[in-house]
Write an enzyme that holds these catalytic residues in place. Structure first.
Site, mmCIF file in Angstrom:
data_model
loop_
_atom_site.group_PDB
_atom_site.id
_atom_site.type_symbol
_atom_site.label_atom_id
_atom_site.label_comp_id
_atom_site.label_asym_id
_atom_site.label_seq_id
_atom_site.Cartn_x
_atom_site.Cartn_y
_atom_site.Cartn_z
ATOM 1 N N LYS A 28 -13.175 -1.021 6.251
ATOM 2 C CA LYS A 28 -13.716 -1.893 5.198
ATOM 3 C C LYS A 28 -14.701 -2.902 5.768
ATOM 4 O O LYS A 28 -15.767 -3.114 5.210
ATOM 5 C CB LYS A 28 -12.604 -2.673 4.501
ATOM 6 N N ASP A 31 -0.365 -5.066 9.579
ATOM 7 C CA ASP A 31 -1.420 -4.142 9.175
ATOM 8 C C ASP A 31 -2.640 -5.000 8.842
ATOM 9 O O ASP A 31 -2.610 -5.813 7.917
ATOM 10 C CB ASP A 31 -0.972 -3.336 7.940
ATOM 11 N N TRP A 84 0.878 -1.171 0.000
ATOM 12 C CA TRP A 84 0.000 0.000 0.000
ATOM 13 C C TRP A 84 0.919 1.226 0.000
ATOM 14 O O TRP A 84 1.813 1.328 0.863
ATOM 15 C CB TRP A 84 -0.860 -0.057 1.254
#
Ligand code: LMR
Length: 412
Positions: A256, A218, A136
């Site tokens: 999310k 993460d 990311w």
């Protein structure tokens, strides 16, 4: 141009690709435009999906009419929310988790990554943080701002479009130094959609332990890889339970998996090793010091919704159901895109689209093909070829496949 009179020493920075693309898509008037850029869930009608469980929790919160609902929380955040974030796998797990995990509320996943990076930069001074290549893009920014030197380990094998386990292991084995941080995606790797299998996770954990590397997880897509929050927590739990002499941390996002993107709900967890549980409170205390100087405490509304769900068995079951809906629609659209490309006999191989998991597919499209998709077809994806699969629908998948077929065949 006249000289600008300023005491600043600034030069322009490139715009954030993901959000710039999102902005360009929003103002594109083309009726067939398709957004495969930002990682957000969309329904088959291309609409946002406030989760049914979130709507239920919101209604219950209104009925509760809590007089304190807009008050300050503690600096560490909402404590019952935090207690439920980490979860556990059984009674004994619960006791150990309480003793070893120090948790604070953050400004979603970005905030959790940032706070963790800042905390380690201040208190551990890692010589290097190792990021997967690719990762990311914001991981680079976050660690750059924390002032920690960044290196990358191989993650993606372009020729086979698969996870480069050997490359990752041999690079960390030969180059990583004691005290380095290794950033790991807990599940549904962003952007490749490729995760280590359980055997590979075990080997990664062994390597971290043996070389005294510090794992930093993460966890932004828990529930999106397998549809199950338990299964998607496997790697984190494995490290925690099977390497109790190692310290590690977890940046957790609820953007999310609760569809609470703009509410900024997240947590940062620091796990002490089993011999240093007295450190736990001191860690939290220091995290609070950083939080207080930066944003005082995490925002309240989104976290109240997540807390409402996680503290009710009935709502938690509903949430698991909603996660199934999202993850299976994404799987269905992977299959639909794959089927269309095979039907069109589009040059190349496309199995990787159905083999990858989570929100994204690393399509293998080149930057030139990506630009052509945008210019000619108004289809938006990242120049790395990352496509957010949930932007596909039964209505647009044939159009997207046809466009991919065209830009590949007519490239010159
Ligand atoms: C993404 O990768 O598209 C999402 O995680 C959104 C973001 O914050 O970048």
């Amino acid at each position: 141009m006249s000289k600008i009179d300023t005491r600043l020493n600034v030069s322009p920075v490139p715009p954030d690709e993901i959000f710039a693309l999102n902005g360009a898509y929003a103002v594109d008037p083309h009726p067939q435009k398709v957004s495969l850029g930002v990682g957000v869930y969309r329904t088959d009608d291309g609409k946002p999906w406030p989760l049914p469980v979130v709507q239920k929790a919101e209604k219950e919160l209104v009925v509760d009419d809590d007089l304190f609902r807009h008050e300050y929380t503690a600096i560490e955040g909402d404590v019952p929310f935090l207690r439920n974030c980490a979860g556990s796998d059984g009674k004994q797990g619960e006791e150990e988790a309480k003793a070893r995990i120090g948790s604070v509320q953050t400004v979603a996943g970005t905030g959790a990554n940032h706070l963790g990076a800042l905390f380690l930069a201040h208190h551990m001074k890692p010589p290097t943080v190792w990021l997967s290549n690719p990762s990311w893009a914001n991981h680079q920014t976050i660690w750059e701002l924390a002032g920690v030197p960044r290196k990358t380990y191989p993650y993606y094998h372009a020729a086979t479009r698969s996870f480069d386990f050997e490359g990752m292991m041999s690079s960390l084995e030969s180059e990583a130094q004691e005290g380095d941080v290794v950033l790991l995606h807990a599940c549904a790797h962003n952007p490749t959609g490729l995760d280590p299998n359980k055997e590979q996770w075990v080997a990664i954990a062994d390597l971290c332990e043996r070389k005294k590397l510090f794992p930093f997880f993460d966890s932004a897509y828990q529930g999106f890889a397998s549809g199950s929050v338990e299964e998607d927590a496997w790697a984190v739990r494995y490290f925690f339970n099977n390497k109790p002499d190692m310290e590690m941390c977890v940046a957790q996002s609820f953007s999310k998996n609760f569809g609470l993107y703009g509410q900024r709900v997240g947590a940062f967890h620091y796990c002490t090793n089993r011999a240093s549980t007295t450190l736990r409170d001191i860690v939290v205390n220091n995290l609070c010091h950083l939080i207080r100087g930066e944003f005082s405490m995490g925002p309240r509304v989104g976290c109240s919704i997540v807390k409402k769900v996680l503290t009710s068995e009935e709502l938690t079951a509903d949430w698991h159901q909603d996660l199934q809906v999202m993850s299976s629609r994404i799987k269905t659209m992977r299959k639909a895109l794959y089927n269309e490309l095979v039907r069109l006999q589009t040059p190349g191989t496309w199995e990787h689209i159905i083999q990858q998991n989570g929100m994204f597919s690393y399509t293998g499209l080149t930057p030139k093909q990506v630009y052509a998709l945008k210019d000619k077809y108004h289809i938006y994806l990242l120049k790395s070829g990352r496509a957010s699969i949930s932007g596909l629908s039964q209505k647009n998948v044939a159009y997207v496949a046809q466009a991919i077929d065209d830009v590949i065949r007519n490239e010159n």
